[in-house]
Design a protein around this motif. Sequence first.
Motif, PDB file in Angstrom:
ATOM      1  N   LEU A  28      41.983 -25.576  19.772  1.00 37.08           N
ATOM      2  CA  LEU A  28      42.325 -24.339  19.079  1.00 37.08           C
ATOM      3  C   LEU A  28      41.079 -23.519  18.766  1.00 37.08           C
ATOM      4  N   TYR A  29      40.025 -24.184  18.344  1.00 37.10           N
ATOM      5  CA  TYR A  29      38.800 -23.476  17.997  1.00 37.10           C
ATOM      6  C   TYR A  29      38.174 -22.827  19.233  1.00 37.10           C
ATOM      7  N   LEU A  30      38.151 -23.543  20.346  1.00 42.51           N
ATOM      8  CA  LEU A  30      37.570 -22.997  21.563  1.00 42.51           C
ATOM      9  C   LEU A  30      38.421 -21.872  22.142  1.00 42.51           C
ATOM     10  N   GLN A  31      39.717 -21.908  21.865  1.00 44.30           N
ATOM     11  CA  GLN A  31      40.594 -20.848  22.353  1.00 44.30           C
ATOM     12  C   GLN A  31      40.278 -19.515  21.687  1.00 44.30           C
ATOM     13  N   ASN A  32      40.026 -19.565  20.367  1.00 46.10           N
ATOM     14  CA  ASN A  32      39.701 -18.340  19.632  1.00 46.10           C
ATOM     15  C   ASN A  32      39.036 -18.734  18.319  1.00 46.10           C
ATOM     16  N   PRO A  33      37.705 -18.883  18.301  1.00 44.23           N
ATOM     17  CA  PRO A  33      37.021 -19.371  17.097  1.00 44.23           C
ATOM     18  C   PRO A  33      37.243 -18.508  15.866  1.00 44.23           C
ATOM     19  N   SER A  34      37.335 -17.199  16.041  1.00 43.20           N
ATOM     20  CA  SER A  34      37.462 -16.313  14.882  1.00 43.20           C
ATOM     21  C   SER A  34      38.826 -16.413  14.218  1.00 43.20           C
ATOM     22  N   HIS A  35      39.827 -16.966  14.916  1.00 43.56           N
ATOM     23  CA  HIS A  35      41.167 -17.065  14.364  1.00 43.56           C
ATOM     24  C   HIS A  35      41.617 -18.518  14.195  1.00 43.56           C
ATOM     25  N   PHE A  36      40.651 -19.430  14.141  1.00 50.43           N
ATOM     26  CA  PHE A  36      41.008 -20.835  13.961  1.00 50.43           C
ATOM     27  C   PHE A  36      41.613 -21.054  12.574  1.00 50.43           C
ATOM     28  N   ARG A  37      42.648 -21.871  12.549  1.00 51.49           N
ATOM     29  CA  ARG A  37      43.295 -22.256  11.292  1.00 51.49           C
ATOM     30  C   ARG A  37      43.781 -23.693  11.423  1.00 51.49           C
ATOM     31  N   SER A  38      43.312 -24.553  10.543  1.00 47.56           N
ATOM     32  CA  SER A  38      43.677 -25.969  10.611  1.00 47.56           C
ATOM     33  C   SER A  38      45.133 -26.179  10.203  1.00 47.56           C
ATOM     34  N   LYS A  39      45.700 -27.279  10.655  1.00 45.98           N
ATOM     35  CA  LYS A  39      47.090 -27.640  10.353  1.00 45.98           C
ATOM     36  C   LYS A  39      47.129 -29.056   9.773  1.00 45.98           C
ATOM     37  N   PRO A  40      48.039 -29.322   8.837  1.00 38.02           N
ATOM     38  CA  PRO A  40      48.177 -30.709   8.348  1.00 38.02           C
ATOM     39  C   PRO A  40      48.481 -31.684   9.473  1.00 38.02           C
ATOM     40  N   TRP A  41      49.269 -31.227  10.447  1.00 39.32           N
ATOM     41  CA  TRP A  41      49.539 -32.032  11.645  1.00 39.32           C
ATOM     42  C   TRP A  41      49.729 -31.065  12.799  1.00 39.32           C
ATOM     43  N   PHE A  42      49.060 -31.322  13.911  1.00 39.94           N
ATOM     44  CA  PHE A  42      49.143 -30.414  15.045  1.00 39.94           C
ATOM     45  C   PHE A  42      50.372 -30.774  15.876  1.00 39.94           C
ATOM     46  N   LEU A  43      51.489 -30.127  15.542  1.00 39.25           N
ATOM     47  CA  LEU A  43      52.742 -30.376  16.225  1.00 39.25           C
ATOM     48  C   LEU A  43      52.821 -29.578  17.516  1.00 39.25           C
ATOM     49  N   SER A  44      53.593 -30.083  18.447  1.00 42.38           N
ATOM     50  CA  SER A  44      53.784 -29.418  19.723  1.00 42.38           C
ATOM     51  C   SER A  44      55.239 -29.013  19.869  1.00 42.38           C
TER      52      SER A  44
END
Length: 288
Positions: A28-44
């Motif tokens: 997620l960070y490499l996709q768009n570092p300026s808009h990174f936002r962490s998640k409690p769990w990275f669901l798909s």
Amino acid sequence: MGSLATHLSTFLFLFPIGLRRLLCSSSLYLQNPSHFRSKPWFLSHHKWKNVDLYALLVALPIASFSDIFLFLSIPGDPTYRFSFIKQSAVILLFWALLILIILRESVDTPLINESFLFLLAGISFVVDYWMSESGFTGVSSIVYELLGGLTLVCACSCLYLSIWPAAFLAEFFLGSGITFKGTWMLQAGLSLYTDVFVLKGCGKMSVLPGQDKADVKCDLKEDSLRGIALMNLLFIGHAIGVLVIVFGSFCLLSSNQNLRYGEASGRLLAELESDPVLRPPLPELEMD
């Protein structure tokens, strides 16, 4: 923390979770570092990619009740056996956190937001640290003090993310801390609870006679000091190994987009595209 099976199962829980967080957050960070936002769990969006979450929902209560069974069935000093009850309570706390995460994804309610889930995760890690800080002495106390330090790193990361979810560094420490906890739990189980990997001059973990604490049995004080030095050295080795895994994974993800986790092109970007505040501005075109 009373057997090799407990440490092995904890490793099987924590190591994949930590490594998955690192891969997902880095993608997620490499996709768009300026808009990174962490998640409690990275669901798909794909249900089969969330099989680890559903496996934990089944495995954690089983592990909790297994600790209660061990507490009731193993004879010996009640203070040492009480560690099984404390561990059971910590497992149930994290199980409740997973249920809230799924509820957050299923029901759109402002009462259960991501900041609250990170806050609860931080509190859970603090409780985990508090529950495991006593009951050991000598070599074993050093091992679990180092483990407690990793738990505090995870707790501080979660608490910081509850305030500032865009902090990738906090997410980096959280994923690395969970991965490190997993490998160190495996090392603790092998070094303290087995005859094959037992420290030189020492035996397996046991309750000390006339005390309410447990430790490995060492023939001489020099053996105990050597064991403490060796465990500190192994901790440094684990730290280097985890850093190699973390930075190696990050370099592979940055150099090859095909290796990035699918979530990086899914839910988070969909939220960014649907939110005019978070969506990056389009470049202005000048017409002659």
